[in-house]
Enzyme design. Structure first.
Site, mmCIF file in Angstrom:
data_model
loop_
_atom_site.group_PDB
_atom_site.id
_atom_site.type_symbol
_atom_site.label_atom_id
_atom_site.label_comp_id
_atom_site.label_asym_id
_atom_site.label_seq_id
_atom_site.Cartn_x
_atom_site.Cartn_y
_atom_site.Cartn_z
ATOM 1 N N ARG A 80 0.873 -1.173 0.000
ATOM 2 C CA ARG A 80 0.000 0.000 0.000
ATOM 3 C C ARG A 80 0.910 1.223 0.000
ATOM 4 O O ARG A 80 2.045 1.180 0.491
ATOM 5 C CB ARG A 80 -0.884 0.022 1.240
ATOM 6 C CG ARG A 80 -1.777 -1.209 1.401
ATOM 7 C CD ARG A 80 -2.550 -1.127 2.712
ATOM 8 N NE ARG A 80 -3.454 -2.258 2.884
ATOM 9 C CZ ARG A 80 -3.141 -3.391 3.522
ATOM 10 N NH1 ARG A 80 -1.927 -3.523 4.067
ATOM 11 N NH2 ARG A 80 -4.020 -4.366 3.635
ATOM 12 N N LYS B 280 -1.895 -2.481 8.099
ATOM 13 C CA LYS B 280 -3.068 -2.021 8.829
ATOM 14 C C LYS B 280 -3.112 -2.638 10.224
ATOM 15 O O LYS B 280 -2.766 -3.808 10.407
ATOM 16 C CB LYS B 280 -4.343 -2.394 8.062
ATOM 17 C CG LYS B 280 -4.570 -1.561 6.807
ATOM 18 C CD LYS B 280 -5.913 -1.894 6.178
ATOM 19 C CE LYS B 280 -6.213 -0.991 4.994
ATOM 20 N NZ LYS B 280 -7.518 -1.289 4.374
ATOM 21 N N HIS C 293 -2.801 2.402 -5.979
ATOM 22 C CA HIS C 293 -3.392 1.162 -5.487
ATOM 23 C C HIS C 293 -3.558 0.139 -6.608
ATOM 24 O O HIS C 293 -3.508 -1.074 -6.365
ATOM 25 C CB HIS C 293 -4.750 1.441 -4.842
ATOM 26 C CG HIS C 293 -5.230 0.323 -3.972
ATOM 27 N ND1 HIS C 293 -4.613 -0.012 -2.781
ATOM 28 C CD2 HIS C 293 -6.260 -0.558 -4.119
ATOM 29 C CE1 HIS C 293 -5.250 -1.033 -2.231
ATOM 30 N NE2 HIS C 293 -6.245 -1.385 -3.024
ATOM 31 N N HIS D 182 -3.242 -9.447 4.077
ATOM 32 C CA HIS D 182 -4.671 -9.579 4.336
ATOM 33 C C HIS D 182 -4.899 -10.510 5.521
ATOM 34 O O HIS D 182 -4.241 -11.541 5.656
ATOM 35 C CB HIS D 182 -5.400 -10.144 3.115
ATOM 36 C CG HIS D 182 -5.552 -9.151 2.014
ATOM 37 N ND1 HIS D 182 -5.781 -9.512 0.704
ATOM 38 C CD2 HIS D 182 -5.506 -7.794 2.015
ATOM 39 C CE1 HIS D 182 -5.878 -8.422 -0.050
ATOM 40 N NE2 HIS D 182 -5.712 -7.374 0.723
#
Length: 308
Positions: free
Chosen positions: A164, A186, A254, A280
């Protein structure tokens, strides 16, 4: 929480405790915390107007599914999209779940409210040739050598490592290893991704030319004045590249990450491996992100499961 609403002290105390829990325990990003707080503030403002007065814990105890649906309908009437509505509902469920865990109150209202359906909107992948041209052309659009090298290194990381843009711009010298890169994604989760030789070389070239020398724990990518590099500058560089190469508007930072995953998958990359590389939390996210169809998943299942 910037949205104005009328609520008693007890609710405001609960909100502060909930936000501390989201940040310290669940480790949500500052942007997510801000969005969740804004969503809850909008809901409480709606309840205040809906009930005609201050929102109290008693108001929340009497909450009905119809109240929640009315709030979502009011937001949709303001042309708020399904993705934002789904996030708002997630924020509300999180807050009320927190209240229940703390023994403050419990409600069944959310159990019968469905999450708004969202249309799948994936960034379109560039072709392999387009991705290579994007990287190769980067230094032709900038006269300052170290800035050209910087932008090439960042864009190489987006496509060559599937990062990212926020992850790429947060890289420090301490994160760089001989053959790999430690990435903080994240929720503060850390993963290790391999670095291709070409990507390592673009980073090395940039570090050799950069006039600034940030500390080992500071981001290596710097702006013209030495501060941390803004994502907007990379977005602007991609806009220039789209114009120069005739790429579609979907060619964004992205989309380079999406291209990384799509090209790996198209060449036989394992779905679980791609999940790890992208950072993920669940395989279902990777399935949606890389537009994997059900047939391919069934094929992988039949090939791997001992009873298949």
């Amino acid at each position: 929480m910037s949205t104005a609403f009328f609520a008693d002290t007890a609710i405001r105390t609960c909100i502060a405790d909930w936000q501390r829990d989201l940040g310290a325990v669940r480790r949500l990003s500052p942007r997510t915390l801000e969005a969740y707080g804004r969503d809850l503030g909008q809901f409480l403002a709606f309840l205040s107007a809906h009930a005609g007065g201050e929102v109290t814990l008693a108001t929340l105890r009497e909450l009905r599914a119809a109240d929640i649906r009315a709030f979502l309908a009011a937001r949709r009437n303001r042309e708020v999209g399904s993705r934002s509505l789904a996030r708002a509902l997630s924020a509300l469920r999180s807050f009320f779940a927190f209240l229940e865990r703390d023994g403050v109150l419990a409600t069944e209202a959310f159990n019968v409210v469905r999450t708004p359906r969202q249309a799948r909107s994936l960034p379109k992948a560039l072709t392999v040739l387009e991705a290579r041209q994007t990287i190769a052309t980067t230094d032709e659009l900038e006269d300052v050598p170290w800035i050209a090298a910087r932008d090439m290194a960042v864009i190489s990381l987006l496509y060559g490592a599937g990062l990212r843009i926020s992850e790429a711009l947060a890289i420090t010298r301490a994160d760089l290893e001989a053959q790999s890169l430690r990435v903080t994604g994240k929720g503060g989760k850390t993963r290790v991704v391999p670095l291709l030789a070409q990507v390592r070389q673009t980073i090395a070239t940039y570090l050799g030319l950069c006039p600034f020398h940030p500390a080992p724990d500071e981001p290596i990518f710097r702006g013209k004045k030495g501060g941390p590099l803004s994502p907007r500058l990379i977005q602007l560089r991609l806009e220039q590249l789209r114009s120069a190469l005739g790429l579609p508007p979907t060619a964004t930072p992205h989309a380079l990450r999406h291209s990384f995953a799509t090209h790996l998958l198209g060449r036989g990359g394992d779905l679980r491996m791609i999940q790890e590389l992208l950072g993920h939390a669940s395989l279902s996210t990777t399935q949606i992100y890389t537009a994997v169809d059900t047939d391919r998943l069934l094929e992988a299942y039949r090939a791997a499961h001992p009873r298949a």
